[in-house]
Design an enzyme around this catalytic site. Structure first.
Site, PDB file in Angstrom:
ATOM      1  N   ASP A   8       0.870  -1.175   0.000  1.00  0.00           N
ATOM      2  CA  ASP A   8       0.000   0.000   0.000  1.00  0.00           C
ATOM      3  C   ASP A   8       0.911   1.230   0.000  1.00  0.00           C
ATOM      4  O   ASP A   8       2.131   1.125  -0.218  1.00  0.00           O
ATOM      5  CB  ASP A   8      -0.988  -0.028   1.180  1.00  0.00           C
ATOM      6  CG  ASP A   8      -0.320   0.224   2.526  1.00  0.00           C
ATOM      7  OD1 ASP A   8       0.928   0.279   2.588  1.00  0.00           O
ATOM      8  OD2 ASP A   8      -1.051   0.371   3.528  1.00  0.00           O
ATOM      9  N   HIS A   9       0.323   2.402   0.257  1.00  0.00           N
ATOM     10  CA  HIS A   9       1.112   3.643   0.266  1.00  0.00           C
ATOM     11  C   HIS A   9       2.200   3.602   1.330  1.00  0.00           C
ATOM     12  O   HIS A   9       3.299   4.112   1.126  1.00  0.00           O
ATOM     13  CB  HIS A   9       0.194   4.854   0.487  1.00  0.00           C
ATOM     14  CG  HIS A   9      -0.699   4.708   1.691  1.00  0.00           C
ATOM     15  ND1 HIS A   9      -1.778   3.849   1.701  1.00  0.00           N
ATOM     16  CD2 HIS A   9      -0.662   5.290   2.916  1.00  0.00           C
ATOM     17  CE1 HIS A   9      -2.373   3.917   2.878  1.00  0.00           C
ATOM     18  NE2 HIS A   9      -1.716   4.784   3.633  1.00  0.00           N
ATOM     19  N   CYS A  65       3.162  -3.144   4.024  1.00  0.00           N
ATOM     20  CA  CYS A  65       2.327  -1.985   4.359  1.00  0.00           C
ATOM     21  C   CYS A  65       3.039  -1.228   5.468  1.00  0.00           C
ATOM     22  O   CYS A  65       4.258  -1.389   5.639  1.00  0.00           O
ATOM     23  CB  CYS A  65       0.892  -2.388   4.706  1.00  0.00           C
ATOM     24  SG  CYS A  65       0.676  -3.436   6.147  1.00  0.00           S
ATOM     25  N   GLY A  66       2.328  -0.382   6.195  1.00  0.00           N
ATOM     26  CA  GLY A  66       3.011   0.388   7.234  1.00  0.00           C
ATOM     27  C   GLY A  66       3.557  -0.508   8.340  1.00  0.00           C
ATOM     28  O   GLY A  66       4.702  -0.384   8.761  1.00  0.00           O
ATOM     29  N   THR A  67       2.714  -1.424   8.797  1.00  0.00           N
ATOM     30  CA  THR A  67       3.105  -2.338   9.882  1.00  0.00           C
ATOM     31  C   THR A  67       3.328  -3.768   9.419  1.00  0.00           C
ATOM     32  O   THR A  67       3.918  -4.561  10.153  1.00  0.00           O
ATOM     33  CB  THR A  67       1.991  -2.390  10.938  1.00  0.00           C
ATOM     34  OG1 THR A  67       0.792  -2.865  10.285  1.00  0.00           O
ATOM     35  CG2 THR A  67       1.732  -1.020  11.549  1.00  0.00           C
ATOM     36  N   GLY A  68       2.766  -4.135   8.288  1.00  0.00           N
ATOM     37  CA  GLY A  68       2.747  -5.527   7.825  1.00  0.00           C
ATOM     38  C   GLY A  68       1.588  -6.317   8.408  1.00  0.00           C
ATOM     39  O   GLY A  68       1.290  -7.422   7.960  1.00  0.00           O
ATOM     40  N   ILE A  69       0.907  -5.757   9.399  1.00  0.00           N
ATOM     41  CA  ILE A  69      -0.134  -6.499  10.109  1.00  0.00           C
ATOM     42  C   ILE A  69      -1.387  -6.674   9.246  1.00  0.00           C
ATOM     43  O   ILE A  69      -1.917  -7.779   9.102  1.00  0.00           O
ATOM     44  CB  ILE A  69      -0.490  -5.803  11.436  1.00  0.00           C
ATOM     45  CG1 ILE A  69       0.727  -5.785  12.367  1.00  0.00           C
ATOM     46  CG2 ILE A  69      -1.659  -6.504  12.112  1.00  0.00           C
ATOM     47  CD1 ILE A  69       0.550  -4.901  13.603  1.00  0.00           C
ATOM     48  N   GLY A  70      -1.863  -5.570   8.675  1.00  0.00           N
ATOM     49  CA  GLY A  70      -3.070  -5.658   7.843  1.00  0.00           C
ATOM     50  C   GLY A  70      -2.859  -6.586   6.656  1.00  0.00           C
ATOM     51  O   GLY A  70      -3.738  -7.395   6.315  1.00  0.00           O
ATOM     52  N   MET A  71      -1.691  -6.489   6.034  1.00  0.00           N
ATOM     53  CA  MET A  71      -1.391  -7.357   4.894  1.00  0.00           C
ATOM     54  C   MET A  71      -1.415  -8.820   5.315  1.00  0.00           C
ATOM     55  O   MET A  71      -1.960  -9.675   4.592  1.00  0.00           O
ATOM     56  CB  MET A  71      -0.010  -7.019   4.315  1.00  0.00           C
ATOM     57  CG  MET A  71       0.045  -5.743   3.497  1.00  0.00           C
ATOM     58  SD  MET A  71      -0.945  -5.868   1.990  1.00  0.00           S
ATOM     59  CE  MET A  71      -0.175  -4.557   1.008  1.00  0.00           C
ATOM     60  N   HIS A  98       9.874 -24.220   8.826  1.00  0.00           N
ATOM     61  CA  HIS A  98       8.871 -24.903   9.646  1.00  0.00           C
ATOM     62  C   HIS A  98       7.452 -24.767   9.106  1.00  0.00           C
ATOM     63  O   HIS A  98       6.654 -25.691   9.238  1.00  0.00           O
ATOM     64  CB  HIS A  98       8.873 -24.348  11.077  1.00  0.00           C
ATOM     65  CG  HIS A  98      10.117 -24.659  11.843  1.00  0.00           C
ATOM     66  ND1 HIS A  98      10.128 -24.837  13.207  1.00  0.00           N
ATOM     67  CD2 HIS A  98      11.401 -24.829  11.443  1.00  0.00           C
ATOM     68  CE1 HIS A  98      11.354 -25.102  13.619  1.00  0.00           C
ATOM     69  NE2 HIS A  98      12.155 -25.090  12.560  1.00  0.00           N
ATOM     70  N   ARG A 133       7.158 -33.900  10.588  1.00  0.00           N
ATOM     71  CA  ARG A 133       6.387 -33.243  11.658  1.00  0.00           C
ATOM     72  C   ARG A 133       5.869 -31.879  11.212  1.00  0.00           C
ATOM     73  O   ARG A 133       4.770 -31.470  11.602  1.00  0.00           O
ATOM     74  CB  ARG A 133       7.215 -33.128  12.939  1.00  0.00           C
ATOM     75  CG  ARG A 133       8.382 -32.152  12.883  1.00  0.00           C
ATOM     76  CD  ARG A 133       9.199 -32.230  14.175  1.00  0.00           C
ATOM     77  NE  ARG A 133      10.167 -31.153  14.311  1.00  0.00           N
ATOM     78  CZ  ARG A 133      11.317 -31.069  13.634  1.00  0.00           C
ATOM     79  NH1 ARG A 133      11.631 -31.992  12.726  1.00  0.00           N
ATOM     80  NH2 ARG A 133      12.145 -30.061  13.833  1.00  0.00           N
ATOM     81  N   HIS A 134       6.624 -31.188  10.377  1.00  0.00           N
ATOM     82  CA  HIS A 134       6.167 -29.879   9.896  1.00  0.00           C
ATOM     83  C   HIS A 134       5.069 -30.033   8.838  1.00  0.00           C
ATOM     84  O   HIS A 134       4.097 -29.271   8.835  1.00  0.00           O
ATOM     85  CB  HIS A 134       7.343 -29.077   9.347  1.00  0.00           C
ATOM     86  CG  HIS A 134       8.337 -28.689  10.407  1.00  0.00           C
ATOM     87  ND1 HIS A 134       7.951 -28.125  11.602  1.00  0.00           N
ATOM     88  CD2 HIS A 134       9.684 -28.813  10.460  1.00  0.00           C
ATOM     89  CE1 HIS A 134       9.022 -27.905  12.354  1.00  0.00           C
ATOM     90  NE2 HIS A 134      10.079 -28.325  11.686  1.00  0.00           N
TER      91      HIS A 134
HETATM   92  C1  RB5 Z   1      -2.080   2.620   6.476  1.00  0.00           C
HETATM   93  O1  RB5 Z   1      -2.090   3.844   7.117  1.00  0.00           O
HETATM   94  C2  RB5 Z   1      -1.805   1.494   7.450  1.00  0.00           C
HETATM   95  O2  RB5 Z   1      -2.941   1.239   8.206  1.00  0.00           O
HETATM   96  C3  RB5 Z   1      -1.366   0.267   6.713  1.00  0.00           C
HETATM   97  O3  RB5 Z   1      -0.218   0.541   5.973  1.00  0.00           O
HETATM   98  C4  RB5 Z   1      -1.023  -0.938   7.559  1.00  0.00           C
HETATM   99  O4  RB5 Z   1      -0.090  -0.622   8.539  1.00  0.00           O
HETATM  100  C5  RB5 Z   1      -2.150  -1.712   8.054  1.00  0.00           C
HETATM  101  O5  RB5 Z   1      -2.000  -2.735   8.752  1.00  0.00           O
END
Ligand code: RB5
Length: 142
Positions: A8-9, A65-71, A98, A133-134
């Site tokens: 993303d951006h 993405c910004g955190t990688g979490i949403g992706m 693994h 096992r994996h």
């Molecule tokens: C965008 O501002 C941010 O929410 C996105 O890049 C990401 O970190 C979401 O998990």
């Protein structure tokens, strides 16, 4: 090896550096976007990379993405996808060995580009262990 990459951006600038690095290393790279730093919705690009993995248009994927979490949350909703959020090389190596992870997720606001490239190299260069096992454990959630 074919690699599909999306961001993303928040991950756009890092994605450009990663693509340059991967091309220098000789990987075949599919860039699914985003194509500018303008604000956009990360699930769109997560979906495109998961489709490249599912269709075998790519061997492995990278989502930034910004955190990688949403992706990672979006990618892991898709069948056959094992997306791992990694911000260190130990995890990047372990998740290939693994978990047979097929997508690496990273946060461009979490790691600098130097570490990001080391994590990506580790992920792409580490094969799945193929240990029984994996394989058994992966089959319990795939
Ligand atoms: C965008 O501002 C941010 O929410 C996105 O890049 C990401 O970190 C979401 O998990």
């Amino acid at each position: 090896m074919k690699v599909s990459i999306g961001s993303d951006h928040g991950g756009y600038e890092l994605k450009l550096e990663v693509i340059e690095h991967l091309k220098k290393r000789g990987f075949e790279v599919t860039d699914v976007g985003t194509d500018s730093p303008a604000s956009c919705d990360y699930p769109i690009y997560a979906k495109k990379v998961t489709e490249d993995i599912q269709s075998k248009n790519a061997d492995l994927g990278i989502l930034i993405c910004g955190t990688g979490i949403g992706m990672s949350m979006a990618a892991n909703k898709e069948p056959g996808i094992r997306a791992a959020l990694c911000h260190d090389t130990f995890s990047a190596k372990a998740t290939r060995e693994h978990n047979d992870a097929n997508i690496l997720c990273m946060g461009a606001r979490v790691v600098g580009p130097g570490l990001a490239l080391m994590i990506i190299d580790t992920f792409l260069d580490t094969p799945f262990s193929n240990d029984e096992r994996h394989i058994r454990r992966i089959s319990m959630y795939s």
